[in-house]
Design a protein around this motif. Structure first.
Motif, short mmCIF file in Angstrom:
data_model
loop_
_atom_site.label_atom_id
_atom_site.label_comp_id
_atom_site.label_asym_id
_atom_site.label_seq_id
_atom_site.Cartn_x
_atom_site.Cartn_y
_atom_site.Cartn_z
N PHE A 1 0.88 -1.13 0.15
CA PHE A 1 0.21 -0.10 0.09
C PHE A 1 0.85 1.45 -0.07
O PHE A 1 2.14 1.38 0.78
CB PHE A 1 -0.97 0.49 1.56
CG PHE A 1 -2.38 -0.69 1.14
CD1 PHE A 1 -3.43 -0.37 0.22
CD2 PHE A 1 -2.20 -1.92 1.64
CE1 PHE A 1 -4.05 -0.89 0.30
CE2 PHE A 1 -3.42 -2.81 1.38
CZ PHE A 1 -4.29 -2.52 0.66
N ASN A 2 0.12 2.47 -0.52
CA ASN A 2 0.97 3.51 -0.99
C ASN A 2 1.13 3.79 0.62
O ASN A 2 0.54 3.99 1.64
CB ASN A 2 0.05 4.29 -1.58
CG ASN A 2 0.30 4.75 -3.11
OD1 ASN A 2 1.96 4.28 -3.33
ND2 ASN A 2 -0.54 4.64 -3.53
N GLY A 3 2.66 3.90 0.53
CA GLY A 3 2.92 5.20 2.15
C GLY A 3 2.93 3.97 3.52
O GLY A 3 2.96 4.02 4.58
N ALA A 4 2.62 2.93 3.06
CA ALA A 4 2.65 1.83 4.53
C ALA A 4 4.33 1.04 4.20
O ALA A 4 5.39 1.72 3.83
CB ALA A 4 2.24 0.38 3.26
N ILE A 5 4.80 1.33 6.17
CA ILE A 5 6.10 0.62 6.51
C ILE A 5 5.87 -0.52 5.81
O ILE A 5 5.20 -1.86 6.02
CB ILE A 5 6.09 0.91 8.06
CG1 ILE A 5 6.11 2.68 8.58
CG2 ILE A 5 7.23 0.23 8.37
CD1 ILE A 5 6.18 3.21 10.17
N THR A 6 7.19 -0.77 5.59
CA THR A 6 7.46 -2.93 4.91
C THR A 6 8.70 -3.37 5.87
O THR A 6 10.06 -2.22 5.14
CB THR A 6 7.41 -2.96 3.42
OG1 THR A 6 8.71 -1.57 3.19
CG2 THR A 6 5.65 -2.25 3.02
N PRO A 7 8.63 -3.74 6.97
CA PRO A 7 9.69 -4.02 7.67
C PRO A 7 10.70 -5.39 6.91
O PRO A 7 10.03 -6.05 5.61
CB PRO A 7 9.32 -4.68 8.97
CG PRO A 7 8.18 -3.95 9.01
CD PRO A 7 7.42 -3.57 7.30
N ASP A 8 11.95 -4.78 7.27
CA ASP A 8 12.36 -5.87 6.67
C ASP A 8 13.11 -6.92 6.84
O ASP A 8 14.22 -7.50 7.44
CB ASP A 8 14.43 -4.72 6.01
CG ASP A 8 15.30 -5.74 5.21
OD1 ASP A 8 14.77 -6.62 4.20
OD2 ASP A 8 16.21 -5.57 5.09
N VAL A 9 11.86 -7.82 6.52
CA VAL A 9 12.52 -9.06 7.52
C VAL A 9 11.84 -10.39 7.03
O VAL A 9 11.10 -10.72 6.06
CB VAL A 9 11.05 -8.95 8.72
CG1 VAL A 9 11.89 -7.85 10.09
CG2 VAL A 9 9.50 -9.06 8.70
N ASP A 10 12.28 -11.84 7.33
CA ASP A 10 12.47 -13.05 6.83
C ASP A 10 11.11 -13.61 7.70
O ASP A 10 10.47 -14.17 6.53
CB ASP A 10 13.25 -13.65 7.10
CG ASP A 10 14.22 -13.11 6.72
OD1 ASP A 10 14.53 -12.82 5.00
OD2 ASP A 10 16.49 -13.65 7.09
N THR A 11 9.98 -13.22 8.50
CA THR A 11 9.37 -14.35 8.87
C THR A 11 8.05 -13.17 9.99
O THR A 11 9.01 -12.15 10.21
CB THR A 11 9.93 -14.80 10.00
OG1 THR A 11 10.59 -14.24 10.94
CG2 THR A 11 10.94 -15.88 9.31
#
Length: 343
Positions: free
Chosen positions: A164-174
């Motif tokens: 989604f526009n403006g969402a925080i996308t954590p750089d995680v594997d699980t």
């Protein structure tokens, strides 16, 4: 009495072609106290096998998480069967946006400790005290609120191709990795911000919203039915679509196109691309993004080392794998120093 799949993926694919029938891909979940998961699992397998259901389903003491496909002609029979199970009566079935008759090639119903690997001790908080569920229109309104922090509860390889526009996308594997990271990042906004969460079909947000409320977040919201249901509502009701790119799915399709935007890059050459593939070297099997040109040049492998290995005979490749377990490193999604353009 057959309680387990007996056909290989290749054999099942041939039967699907021979049948020539359209199939519908569906997902659903429900948290519920199942007293004997093994008995429930066996009952499901027998009934679903009779309806030619394929897919991957997890059953545990806490409920069920299903990703399946069924012949179109058996859809209502499946729905009736689910309605005859008290805690699944009237359950919302998330129907796939894009259909593929071979989205699943085996029927696997497994008993697990949990239906989602969250790493949480459910006895330490009230798992029923969940966040407020929002439909697509309400989600868009909340997303536009300047006091809202929107968080993608999926993993890096999912959000990389669409979010989604403006969402925080954590750089995680699980999923379990994301819980503490998100709490730490938003620790100063537990009371003054709206915490808005989403995932593929909604199941991860069910547990996460209760967890964050337990951790002191005052205003917790979640997208009802996840990206799949959001997209359905957007199309049916003419609502503005705030999602860009593809929605990653856990079957042979790998993704469903929501918009024509390509927001990711080939991990090997860097050109715009959002097509995932698994390395052809069975000892690697790395999931990564690869364009058509690199796929042809590299023969569907992630590196020259893997490309050299697939030139060997089957027996030679098998010998190289001997004694080596499939560790987590082998199946890391897009995590490799050999991928030059991995973000």
């Amino acid at each position: 009495m057959q309680l387990y799949n007996t056909l290989s993926a290749k054999e099942r694919a041939a039967l699907i072609d021979e049948a020539g029938k359209d199939r519908i891909t569906i997902s659903f979940y429900q948290y519920h106290n199942i007293k004997n998961p093994q008995i429930f699992r066996d009952k499901l397998f027998l009934e679903w096998n009779a309806l030619d259901v394929l897919g991957r389903t997890y059953v545990s003491y806490e409920g069920i998480n299903a990703q399946i496909s069924v012949p179109s002609e058996n859809f209502f029979a499946l729905k009736e069967q689910l309605d005859n199970i008290v805690f699944l009566k009237g359950i919302r079935l998330n129907v796939a946006i894009e259909h593929d008759n071979k989205s699943f090639l085996k029927l696997k119903v497994k008993v697990r400790n949990k239906i989602v690997a969250d790493g949480l001790n459910d006895e330490t908080f009230d798992v029923t005290n969940k966040g407020v569920h929002l439909n697509a229109k309400e989600f868009n309104e909340m997303l536009a609120n300047p006091d809202t922090v929107c968080v993608d509860m999926r993993n890096h390889y999912e959000s990389e191709i669409g979010h989604f526009n403006g969402a925080i996308t954590p750089d995680v594997d699980t999923f379990r990795d994301s819980l503490d990271i998100i709490e730490a990042d938003l620790k100063n906004n537990k009371e003054d911000k709206n915490l808005l969460m989403y995932c593929t079909g909604g199941i991860r947000c069910e547990k996460a919203s209760a967890y964050y409320k337990h951790k002191g977040f005052k205003n917790v919201f979640q997208l009802e039915g996840g990206i799949i249901e959001y997209t359905r509502q957007v199309k049916e009701k003419g609502i503005e679509n705030k999602f860009i790119g593809k929605n990653f799915v856990f079957d042979h399709r790998r993704a469903e196109k929501i918009t024509d935007d390509v927001i990711a890059n080939c991990h090997q050459c860097g050109k715009p691309c959002d097509m995932h593939t698994n390395c052809a070297n069975e000892a690697c099997h790395l999931l990564f993004i690869q364009c058509d040109e690199c796929s042809s040049t590299m023969e569907n492998t992630c590196s020259t080392e893997c490309q050299d290995i697939i030139q060997l005979s089957f027996e030679e490749q098998k010998e190289l794998r001997k004694g080596k377990g499939n560790s987590n490193k082998i199946f890391k999604k897009g995590r490799s120093e050999k991928l030059k353009f991995k973000k």
